[in-house]
Write a protein that holds these residues in place. Sequence first.
Motif, PDB file in Angstrom:
ATOM      1  N   ARG A   1       0.831  -1.212   0.000  1.00 57.87           N
ATOM      2  CA  ARG A   1       0.000   0.000   0.000  1.00 57.87           C
ATOM      3  C   ARG A   1       0.864   1.260   0.000  1.00 57.87           C
ATOM      4  O   ARG A   1       0.496   2.283   0.557  1.00 57.87           O
ATOM      5  CB  ARG A   1      -0.942   0.030   1.212  1.00 57.87           C
ATOM      6  CG  ARG A   1      -1.983  -1.076   1.256  1.00 57.87           C
ATOM      7  CD  ARG A   1      -2.998  -0.950   0.139  1.00 57.87           C
ATOM      8  NE  ARG A   1      -4.256  -1.601   0.445  1.00 57.87           N
ATOM      9  CZ  ARG A   1      -4.494  -2.901   0.278  1.00 57.87           C
ATOM     10  NH1 ARG A   1      -3.522  -3.669  -0.204  1.00 57.87           N
ATOM     11  NH2 ARG A   1      -5.671  -3.418   0.568  1.00 57.87           N
ATOM     12  N   HIS A   2       2.016   1.162  -0.661  1.00 60.88           N
ATOM     13  CA  HIS A   2       2.946   2.292  -0.657  1.00 60.88           C
ATOM     14  C   HIS A   2       3.992   2.043  -1.736  1.00 60.88           C
ATOM     15  O   HIS A   2       4.634   0.978  -1.753  1.00 60.88           O
ATOM     16  CB  HIS A   2       3.603   2.408   0.712  1.00 60.88           C
ATOM     17  CG  HIS A   2       4.354   3.677   0.935  1.00 60.88           C
ATOM     18  ND1 HIS A   2       5.623   3.898   0.443  1.00 60.88           N
ATOM     19  CD2 HIS A   2       4.009   4.804   1.624  1.00 60.88           C
ATOM     20  CE1 HIS A   2       6.022   5.095   0.806  1.00 60.88           C
ATOM     21  NE2 HIS A   2       5.076   5.674   1.526  1.00 60.88           N
TER      22      HIS A   2
ATOM     23  N   GLY B   1       6.893   3.600  -2.225  1.00 64.83           N
ATOM     24  CA  GLY B   1       8.252   3.625  -1.708  1.00 64.83           C
ATOM     25  C   GLY B   1       8.645   2.308  -1.061  1.00 64.83           C
ATOM     26  O   GLY B   1       9.726   1.765  -1.318  1.00 64.83           O
ATOM     27  N   ARG B   2       7.753   1.775  -0.205  1.00 62.40           N
ATOM     28  CA  ARG B   2       8.055   0.499   0.452  1.00 62.40           C
ATOM     29  C   ARG B   2       8.115  -0.641  -0.557  1.00 62.40           C
ATOM     30  O   ARG B   2       8.938  -1.546  -0.449  1.00 62.40           O
ATOM     31  CB  ARG B   2       7.015   0.202   1.534  1.00 62.40           C
ATOM     32  CG  ARG B   2       7.131   1.100   2.757  1.00 62.40           C
ATOM     33  CD  ARG B   2       6.324   0.543   3.921  1.00 62.40           C
ATOM     34  NE  ARG B   2       4.901   0.478   3.624  1.00 62.40           N
ATOM     35  CZ  ARG B   2       4.040   1.440   3.886  1.00 62.40           C
ATOM     36  NH1 ARG B   2       4.465   2.575   4.452  1.00 62.40           N
ATOM     37  NH2 ARG B   2       2.759   1.309   3.601  1.00 62.40           N
TER      38      ARG B   2
ATOM     39  N   ARG C   1      -4.011   6.998  -5.680  1.00 68.45           N
ATOM     40  CA  ARG C   1      -2.753   7.458  -5.118  1.00 68.45           C
ATOM     41  C   ARG C   1      -2.968   8.640  -4.185  1.00 68.45           C
ATOM     42  O   ARG C   1      -3.417   9.694  -4.614  1.00 68.45           O
ATOM     43  CB  ARG C   1      -1.779   7.832  -6.245  1.00 68.45           C
ATOM     44  CG  ARG C   1      -1.350   6.633  -7.099  1.00 68.45           C
ATOM     45  CD  ARG C   1      -0.829   7.071  -8.459  1.00 68.45           C
ATOM     46  NE  ARG C   1      -0.233   5.986  -9.218  1.00 68.45           N
ATOM     47  CZ  ARG C   1      -0.929   5.100  -9.941  1.00 68.45           C
ATOM     48  NH1 ARG C   1      -2.258   5.193  -9.995  1.00 68.45           N
ATOM     49  NH2 ARG C   1      -0.301   4.142 -10.610  1.00 68.45           N
ATOM     50  N   GLY C   2      -2.626   8.438  -2.896  1.00 69.12           N
ATOM     51  CA  GLY C   2      -2.706   9.511  -1.925  1.00 69.12           C
ATOM     52  C   GLY C   2      -1.326  10.087  -1.656  1.00 69.12           C
ATOM     53  O   GLY C   2      -0.340   9.714  -2.296  1.00 69.12           O
ATOM     54  N   TYR C   3      -1.239  10.972  -0.676  1.00 70.68           N
ATOM     55  CA  TYR C   3       0.035  11.635  -0.379  1.00 70.68           C
ATOM     56  C   TYR C   3       1.021  10.649   0.250  1.00 70.68           C
ATOM     57  O   TYR C   3       2.190  10.602  -0.111  1.00 70.68           O
ATOM     58  CB  TYR C   3      -0.188  12.826   0.547  1.00 70.68           C
ATOM     59  CG  TYR C   3       1.077  13.587   0.863  1.00 70.68           C
ATOM     60  CD1 TYR C   3       1.770  14.292  -0.133  1.00 70.68           C
ATOM     61  CD2 TYR C   3       1.597  13.582   2.153  1.00 70.68           C
ATOM     62  CE1 TYR C   3       2.937  14.978   0.154  1.00 70.68           C
ATOM     63  CE2 TYR C   3       2.764  14.272   2.453  1.00 70.68           C
ATOM     64  CZ  TYR C   3       3.426  14.967   1.446  1.00 70.68           C
ATOM     65  OH  TYR C   3       4.578  15.648   1.736  1.00 70.68           O
ATOM     66  N   HIS C   4       0.542   9.837   1.195  1.00 76.50           N
ATOM     67  CA  HIS C   4       1.415   8.902   1.886  1.00 76.50           C
ATOM     68  C   HIS C   4       1.098   7.444   1.566  1.00 76.50           C
ATOM     69  O   HIS C   4       1.934   6.572   1.801  1.00 76.50           O
ATOM     70  CB  HIS C   4       1.325   9.092   3.408  1.00 76.50           C
ATOM     71  CG  HIS C   4       1.936  10.379   3.876  1.00 76.50           C
ATOM     72  ND1 HIS C   4       3.289  10.645   3.777  1.00 76.50           N
ATOM     73  CD2 HIS C   4       1.378  11.467   4.455  1.00 76.50           C
ATOM     74  CE1 HIS C   4       3.539  11.837   4.278  1.00 76.50           C
ATOM     75  NE2 HIS C   4       2.399  12.362   4.692  1.00 76.50           N
ATOM     76  N   THR C   5      -0.092   7.163   1.099  1.00 75.09           N
ATOM     77  CA  THR C   5      -0.497   5.773   0.874  1.00 75.09           C
ATOM     78  C   THR C   5      -1.205   5.642  -0.462  1.00 75.09           C
ATOM     79  O   THR C   5      -1.525   6.644  -1.115  1.00 75.09           O
ATOM     80  CB  THR C   5      -1.441   5.286   1.979  1.00 75.09           C
ATOM     81  OG1 THR C   5      -2.621   6.114   1.970  1.00 75.09           O
ATOM     82  CG2 THR C   5      -0.774   5.350   3.335  1.00 75.09           C
TER      83      THR C   5
ATOM     84  N   LYS D   1       9.911  -0.696  11.531  1.00 73.17           N
ATOM     85  CA  LYS D   1      10.023  -1.035  10.106  1.00 73.17           C
ATOM     86  C   LYS D   1      10.685  -2.386   9.884  1.00 73.17           C
ATOM     87  O   LYS D   1      10.402  -3.065   8.913  1.00 73.17           O
ATOM     88  CB  LYS D   1      10.806   0.054   9.375  1.00 73.17           C
ATOM     89  CG  LYS D   1      10.076   1.389   9.282  1.00 73.17           C
ATOM     90  CD  LYS D   1      10.918   2.425   8.532  1.00 73.17           C
ATOM     91  CE  LYS D   1      10.191   3.753   8.446  1.00 73.17           C
ATOM     92  NZ  LYS D   1      11.020   4.777   7.751  1.00 73.17           N
TER      93      LYS D   1
END
Length: 302
Positions: A16-17, A19-20, A50-54, A196
């Motif tokens: 759900r990201h 970057g990750r 697509r959101g800002y963080h997720t 993490k």
Amino acid sequence: MDIQQLRYFVAVAEERHFGRAAERLHLTASPLSRRIRELERELGADLFVRGYHTVELTAVATEFLPAARDVLERFDALRAFGSLAADAVPTRRIGATPLAPPGALDLVLDTLAAVRPAVDADLTLEPSQQLFGRLAAGRLDLAVVHLPVDVPGLDSLPIGRYRFAVAMRADDEFAGRDSVDIGELTRRQVLMISGKVHPAAVGNLRRFLIDAGITRIVDLPHDDAVQVAAHITRYRSLSLVLGDPRQPGARVFDGPEYAVVPLRDPGPLFEVGVAWPAERALRDPVLAEVLAELRRATLQRF
């Protein structure tokens, strides 16, 4: 549409990201995003909001995800098939988190050598979360990880439990003691490393501290032992550390300015174990023998 696009899609859907997912796939975010866009154009539908963080899955992505996972599992099973034919290539892919006690990996490697001396281990060292992804994708046969394992399709077995100690300044009130009870720390500031590396395991540790009555918990954005030591020096904080002196980062507290005092046994607080793809053990006799031997072994204390 190609297999790599499906692998990228599944990674983003599970994390759900972007970057990750990129970290998990050992990519930068830009090519990952580009391949997802290409897949969306080919399907004629958006897969993510697509959101800002997720990011969130669209209805199309939710329906597409099980089919994509199935294709990946079948594809990875085909790649692994050749290595299982009469042990033509006598190698098993073993992963381990660098944060696990050295004795845990030694136990697994020694067990493999005992049951199948001719089989070599191809080692991969990554955090538990990364290893879970590799196992699920069929890129590892077995991994030494922190428990629990909450990834569908993976089985796990505990092989050891941690001994804990409390790191502090050498002039701390608890320094020089033979041991310290967790209940004695309730009025102190206790450091908490980033989750993490393994959200579930670190979450269990945090709940343990809260249940013990510790409320002054400082959440650090990293798991860097040097930074933990600096925080202890400056703010007189305390930190739970693993009792094995061979543990990575343990030498940071060897200096005369620090003291490390054993924590009285808190029970099965933090466990290390092995994880593997459930279906893999059914068709790999080497893996099945290693797991059978580990099940017969007594839980170790690290």
